[in-house]
Motif scaffolding. Sequence first.
Motif, PDB file in Angstrom:
ATOM      1  N   THR A 229       0.763  -1.270   0.041  1.00 34.01           N
ATOM      2  CA  THR A 229       0.106  -0.064  -0.058  1.00 34.01           C
ATOM      3  C   THR A 229       0.929   1.301   0.126  1.00 34.01           C
ATOM      4  N   THR A 230       2.133   1.157   0.767  1.00 37.84           N
ATOM      5  CA  THR A 230       3.020   2.453   0.991  1.00 37.84           C
ATOM      6  C   THR A 230       3.610   2.585  -0.465  1.00 37.84           C
ATOM      7  N   VAL A 231       3.779   1.615  -1.288  1.00 38.80           N
ATOM      8  CA  VAL A 231       4.449   1.631  -2.622  1.00 38.80           C
ATOM      9  C   VAL A 231       3.373   2.418  -3.485  1.00 38.80           C
ATOM     10  N   THR A 232       2.289   1.692  -3.660  1.00 36.91           N
ATOM     11  CA  THR A 232       1.162   2.076  -4.280  1.00 36.91           C
ATOM     12  C   THR A 232       1.012   3.666  -4.183  1.00 36.91           C
ATOM     13  N   GLU A 233       0.762   4.149  -2.968  1.00 35.67           N
ATOM     14  CA  GLU A 233       0.450   5.449  -2.612  1.00 35.67           C
ATOM     15  C   GLU A 233       1.589   6.454  -3.017  1.00 35.67           C
ATOM     16  N   HIS A 234       2.766   5.949  -2.965  1.00 37.20           N
ATOM     17  CA  HIS A 234       3.884   6.794  -3.351  1.00 37.20           C
ATOM     18  C   HIS A 234       3.831   6.828  -4.876  1.00 37.20           C
ATOM     19  N   ALA A 235       3.668   5.856  -5.575  1.00 38.53           N
ATOM     20  CA  ALA A 235       3.537   5.962  -6.893  1.00 38.53           C
ATOM     21  C   ALA A 235       2.432   6.807  -7.512  1.00 38.53           C
ATOM     22  N   GLY A 236       1.331   6.847  -6.653  1.00 42.96           N
ATOM     23  CA  GLY A 236       0.347   7.552  -6.937  1.00 42.96           C
ATOM     24  C   GLY A 236       0.692   9.150  -6.907  1.00 42.96           C
ATOM     25  N   ARG A 237       1.568   9.722  -5.848  1.00 43.72           N
ATOM     26  CA  ARG A 237       1.963  11.090  -5.631  1.00 43.72           C
ATOM     27  C   ARG A 237       3.016  11.356  -6.822  1.00 43.72           C
ATOM     28  N   GLN A 238       3.475  10.544  -7.030  1.00 45.02           N
ATOM     29  CA  GLN A 238       4.761  10.671  -8.167  1.00 45.02           C
ATOM     30  C   GLN A 238       4.400  10.525  -9.745  1.00 45.02           C
ATOM     31  N   ARG A 239       2.940  10.097  -9.785  1.00 45.39           N
ATOM     32  CA  ARG A 239       2.326   9.812 -10.980  1.00 45.39           C
ATOM     33  C   ARG A 239       3.151   8.517 -11.944  1.00 45.39           C
ATOM     34  N   TYR A 240       3.759   7.673 -10.956  1.00 46.45           N
ATOM     35  CA  TYR A 240       4.388   6.656 -11.643  1.00 46.45           C
ATOM     36  C   TYR A 240       3.329   5.703 -12.203  1.00 46.45           C
ATOM     37  N   ALA A 241       3.490   4.768 -12.897  1.00 46.99           N
ATOM     38  CA  ALA A 241       2.701   3.593 -13.519  1.00 46.99           C
ATOM     39  C   ALA A 241       3.152   2.142 -13.217  1.00 46.99           C
ATOM     40  N   PHE A 242       2.218   1.322 -12.885  1.00 40.71           N
ATOM     41  CA  PHE A 242       2.447  -0.191 -12.702  1.00 40.71           C
ATOM     42  C   PHE A 242       2.063  -1.053 -13.883  1.00 40.71           C
ATOM     43  N   VAL A 243       2.901  -2.009 -14.327  1.00 45.53           N
ATOM     44  CA  VAL A 243       2.192  -2.539 -15.384  1.00 45.53           C
ATOM     45  C   VAL A 243       1.606  -4.239 -14.840  1.00 45.53           C
ATOM     46  N   GLY A 244       1.566  -4.467 -13.554  1.00 50.89           N
ATOM     47  CA  GLY A 244       0.950  -5.601 -12.982  1.00 50.89           C
ATOM     48  C   GLY A 244       0.823  -5.225 -11.254  1.00 50.89           C
ATOM     49  N   PRO A 245       0.227  -6.109 -10.788  1.00 49.04           N
ATOM     50  CA  PRO A 245      -0.134  -6.009  -9.093  1.00 49.04           C
ATOM     51  C   PRO A 245       1.112  -5.782  -8.522  1.00 49.04           C
ATOM     52  N   VAL A 246       1.048  -5.210  -7.353  1.00 48.91           N
ATOM     53  CA  VAL A 246       2.245  -4.629  -6.500  1.00 48.91           C
ATOM     54  C   VAL A 246       2.259  -5.875  -5.500  1.00 48.91           C
ATOM     55  N   THR A 247       3.420  -6.508  -5.304  1.00 48.17           N
ATOM     56  CA  THR A 247       3.547  -7.503  -4.252  1.00 48.17           C
ATOM     57  C   THR A 247       4.987  -7.297  -3.572  1.00 48.17           C
ATOM     58  N   VAL A 248       5.076  -7.789  -2.207  1.00 48.03           N
ATOM     59  CA  VAL A 248       6.163  -7.566  -1.453  1.00 48.03           C
ATOM     60  C   VAL A 248       6.305  -8.980  -0.834  1.00 48.03           C
ATOM     61  N   THR A 249       7.534  -9.652  -0.913  1.00 51.24           N
ATOM     62  CA  THR A 249       7.808 -11.140  -0.379  1.00 51.24           C
ATOM     63  C   THR A 249       9.138 -10.837   0.353  1.00 51.24           C
ATOM     64  N   PHE A 250       8.974 -11.618   1.615  1.00 53.02           N
ATOM     65  CA  PHE A 250      10.021 -11.785   2.404  1.00 53.02           C
ATOM     66  C   PHE A 250      10.735 -13.167   2.027  1.00 53.02           C
ATOM     67  N   VAL A 251      12.148 -13.021   2.188  1.00 56.98           N
ATOM     68  CA  VAL A 251      12.817 -14.446   1.970  1.00 56.98           C
ATOM     69  C   VAL A 251      13.896 -14.345   2.988  1.00 56.98           C
ATOM     70  N   GLU A 252      14.690 -15.392   3.148  1.00 58.93           N
ATOM     71  CA  GLU A 252      16.091 -15.389   4.082  1.00 58.93           C
ATOM     72  C   GLU A 252      17.085 -15.286   3.473  1.00 58.93           C
ATOM     73  N   GLY A 253      17.954 -14.618   3.930  1.00 56.67           N
ATOM     74  CA  GLY A 253      19.268 -14.575   3.470  1.00 56.67           C
ATOM     75  C   GLY A 253      20.312 -14.696   4.382  1.00 56.67           C
ATOM     76  N   ASP A 254      20.931 -15.862   4.360  1.00 54.78           N
ATOM     77  CA  ASP A 254      21.812 -16.675   5.412  1.00 54.78           C
ATOM     78  C   ASP A 254      23.070 -15.486   5.694  1.00 54.78           C
ATOM     79  N   THR A 255      23.499 -14.622   4.748  1.00 52.64           N
ATOM     80  CA  THR A 255      24.733 -13.918   4.913  1.00 52.64           C
ATOM     81  C   THR A 255      24.447 -12.545   5.707  1.00 52.64           C
ATOM     82  N   LEU A 256      23.211 -12.251   5.758  1.00 52.15           N
ATOM     83  CA  LEU A 256      22.972 -11.001   6.371  1.00 52.15           C
ATOM     84  C   LEU A 256      22.947 -10.994   7.929  1.00 52.15           C
TER      85      LEU A 256
END
Length: 234
Positions: free
Chosen positions: A84-111
């Motif tokens: 939602t945060t991404v979508t709202e920022h894009a709206g303020r900046q008049r950016y366009a998406f070409v597909g649905p917005v998704t955020v996914t969390f994955v594991e990074g062993d080296t972090l």
Amino acid sequence: MGILDKFEKGVERAVNSAFAKTSRGDLKPVEIASALRRELDDRAAVVGRDRTVVPNEFTVELSPTDLAQVEGWGADTLADELATTVTEHAGRQRYAFVGPVTVTFVEGDTLDPGRFQLRSATVRGAVAPATSAASSRHPMVDIDGQRYLLTGPVTVIGRGSDADIIVDDPGISRRHLEIRVTPDGVIASDLGSTNGTYVEGHLVPAATLVDGNTVTIGRTQILFWTGADDDEEG
């Protein structure tokens, strides 16, 4: 991180409020939100007149400790807040998406705990959050106040999980309505639904939609726009 600007403060309230009781301050969701905003700005690409496309799929790589913490908070809830945060920022900046917005969390062993890495991609889908104006190439529909750009040639609307736009209405079939964008116009077709499809109050198996039409399925009204008065985008 420096002093939060107005946007970041809003993000912090929206994203952190649900997790205030469980977060120990090691991983700050507001920092992920800020990184997502920067990713949009850095990867914005002008592809036509008044059309700047930005990534719509984001992968956040976390340490095992932080990933466990996010899962404890509720990973799906946090991902939805960040999208939602991404979508709202894009709206303020008049950016366009070409597909649905998704955020996914994955594991990074080296972090190390408290650190994360962000990857993004631009992946075309049938619909996208409507952050820019409709056009004949990418019409817009409004369903219960939610606006979607039709970014693919075919969009299926229904109650089932395999629909491109899912509508929670018991009067709607699982795959109720198809909207097809063609060079000769936008065609709405009923997919053999139980209760039928109405365009401007008339029960029809299919109809060519024009700017301002209302399509009714079940108890749900779908408003359709093409931005007919605007020039077609490049």
